[in-house]
Design a protein around this motif. Structure first.
Motif, short mmCIF file in Angstrom:
data_model
loop_
_atom_site.label_atom_id
_atom_site.label_comp_id
_atom_site.label_asym_id
_atom_site.label_seq_id
_atom_site.Cartn_x
_atom_site.Cartn_y
_atom_site.Cartn_z
N THR A 46 31.01 -5.20 -16.35
CA THR A 46 29.94 -6.16 -16.07
C THR A 46 29.22 -5.90 -14.75
O THR A 46 28.13 -6.42 -14.54
CB THR A 46 30.50 -7.59 -16.02
N GLY A 47 29.84 -5.14 -13.88
CA GLY A 47 29.25 -4.93 -12.56
C GLY A 47 29.56 -6.07 -11.59
O GLY A 47 29.00 -6.12 -10.50
N GLU A 60 34.23 -3.61 -13.89
CA GLU A 60 33.49 -2.35 -14.02
C GLU A 60 32.48 -2.43 -15.17
O GLU A 60 31.38 -1.92 -15.07
CB GLU A 60 34.46 -1.19 -14.24
#
Length: 157
Positions: free
Chosen positions: A22-23, A20
Motif C-alpha cells: 500500500t505504500g 509495502e
C-alpha cells in the motif's frame, strides 16, 4: 458504526508486506481501513463476473481420431510455400466448397502421401496460437492414459 477497542495481534512480517503493497508504513493508523476492507472482502467476496455466453454455443465439430475439433477450428497447411486454410463448419472440414478429411486437406495440393498429423496445424476457437496436430494428438493420448489410471499403452491408430 461502533468500534470495539481491544488489541489485535498480527505478525510483523504481514504488516510489513501490507505496508509495502500500500505504500503506508506498517505501524501507521492509516492501515486500519485497508485491513478492515480486506476482512470485509474476505467475508463477502465480490461476485465473479458473469461469463459471456454466446448464443451460437453448440456441440458441432469434427472428431479426428483422439482429437476433437470444435466448430470454428481453423486448419492450416503449406503447399509449395503457400499457406492454405480450412475451417471446421458444423461437422465437416471445409476448404472453399470442398468437404474434406484431415488427410484430404493435408494432401489437397501435395503429392498425396503427406501425414496429416505432421502437416496440419490447428487453431482452436478463441485461441490465437497455431498448434501442430501431432502435438494435440500426443497431449490427448496422455490425457486419456491418465484418465484410465496412467496406462502406458494407449491404442495406436
Amino acid at each position: 458504526m461502533s468500534t470495539l477497542q481491544f488489541p489485535t495481534r498480527l505478525p510483523a512480517d504481514l504488516l510489513v508486506e501490507l505496508g509495502e503493497l500500500t505504500g503506508i508504513r506498517w505501524n501507521s493508523w492509516e492501515l486500519e481501513p485497508i485491513i478492515c476492507e480486506a476482512i470485509r472482502r474476505y467475508m463477502h467476496p465480490p461476485a465473479a463476473p458473469a461469463r459471456e455466453q454466446t448464443s451460437t454455443t453448440s456441440d458441432a465439430g469434427y472428431q479426428w481420431k483422439q482429437v476433437y475439433l470444435p466448430d470454428g477450428t481453423r486448419l492450416r497447411a503449406s503447399f509449395g510455400g503457400q499457406p492454405h486454410f480450412a475451417t471446421v463448419t458444423g461437422t465437416e472440414i471445409k476448404s472453399g466448397d470442398l468437404a474434406l478429411t484431415p488427410s484430404g486437406f493435408a494432401n489437397l495440393y501435395g503429392s498425396g502421401n503427406r501425414n496429416a498429423w505432421k502437416a496440419v496445424w490447428l487453431r482452436f476457437p478463441g485461441n490465437e496460437q497455431w498448434v501442430l496436430a501431432d502435438v494435440c494428438r500426443a497431449k490427448q493420448k496422455a490425457a486419456i492414459a491418465r484418465l484410465f489410471g496412467g496406462a502406458d499403452d494407449v491404442a495406436a491408430d
